[in-house]
Write an enzyme that holds these catalytic residues in place. Structure first.
Site, short mmCIF file in Angstrom:
data_model
loop_
_atom_site.label_atom_id
_atom_site.label_comp_id
_atom_site.label_asym_id
_atom_site.label_seq_id
_atom_site.Cartn_x
_atom_site.Cartn_y
_atom_site.Cartn_z
N LYS A 51 2.74 5.76 4.20
CA LYS A 51 1.70 5.13 3.27
C LYS A 51 1.92 4.05 2.82
O LYS A 51 0.97 3.36 2.10
CB LYS A 51 1.34 6.37 2.31
CG LYS A 51 0.77 7.77 2.70
CD LYS A 51 -0.41 7.64 2.81
CE LYS A 51 -1.28 8.88 2.49
NZ LYS A 51 -2.68 8.73 2.61
N LYS A 53 3.71 3.44 0.02
CA LYS A 53 3.61 3.74 -1.35
C LYS A 53 4.44 4.45 -2.05
O LYS A 53 5.40 5.19 -1.26
CB LYS A 53 2.26 4.16 -1.52
CG LYS A 53 1.04 3.58 -1.25
CD LYS A 53 -0.13 4.48 -1.57
CE LYS A 53 -1.47 3.58 -0.95
NZ LYS A 53 -2.88 4.40 -1.29
#
Length: 147
Positions: A51, A53
């Protein structure tokens, strides 16, 4: 007497960082359709590598939050392979329905998964996302208030 549910064991997975009402809506909608709901919580490694993140809460904290919910029967930390390979997840968790966001419906990956699951009598139910809320929106809003 409770109505009989459509499925015996349901499964969904996600990051579930900064738990919000959209997450709750998803899990409540899953539980309405199955007797037992198992929720996979993505590892920190998955969030960082796939992701791109950094999770606010650790995988253990996120899993503990999810498992504390009445609508969730079991929460398990799942790694990259278990998240990406739905057949592997099915072998591990023995579910008869996979719940997924409706943004995946019709994608090459899920059309193939539907074909594979049909051979073993496993369904996929696509559920809508709650509009106007997401972890990304929350993070962006918090960043704006710090400026």
């Amino acid at each position: 007497m409770e109505n009989k549910k459509k499925y015996k064991i349901g499964y969904t997975c996600g990051v579930f960082d900064l738990f919000h009402v959209g997450h709750l809506n998803l899990l409540e909608n899953c539980k309405k359709q199955c007797e037992t709901l198992i929720v996979g919580v993505c590892t920190d490694e998955y969030v960082i590598k796939i992701k791109n993140k950094t999770p606010i809460f650790s995988q253990e904290e996120r899993c503990r939050i999810i498992e504390a919910l009445d609508v969730v029967d079991s929460a398990k930390i799942v790694d990259i392979e278990e998240v990406n390979d739905k057949q592997l997840a099915q072998k591990i968790f023995k579910f008869d329905v996979l719940f997924s966001g409706d943004d995946w419906k019709g994608t090459e990956r899920y059309v193939e998964t539907e074909k594979q699951f049909a051979k073993i009598d496993v369904s996929i139910e696509y559920l809508p996302y709650t509009q106007g809320i997401s972890t990304t929106l929350i993070k962006n809003s918090l960043n704006k208030t710090q400026d």
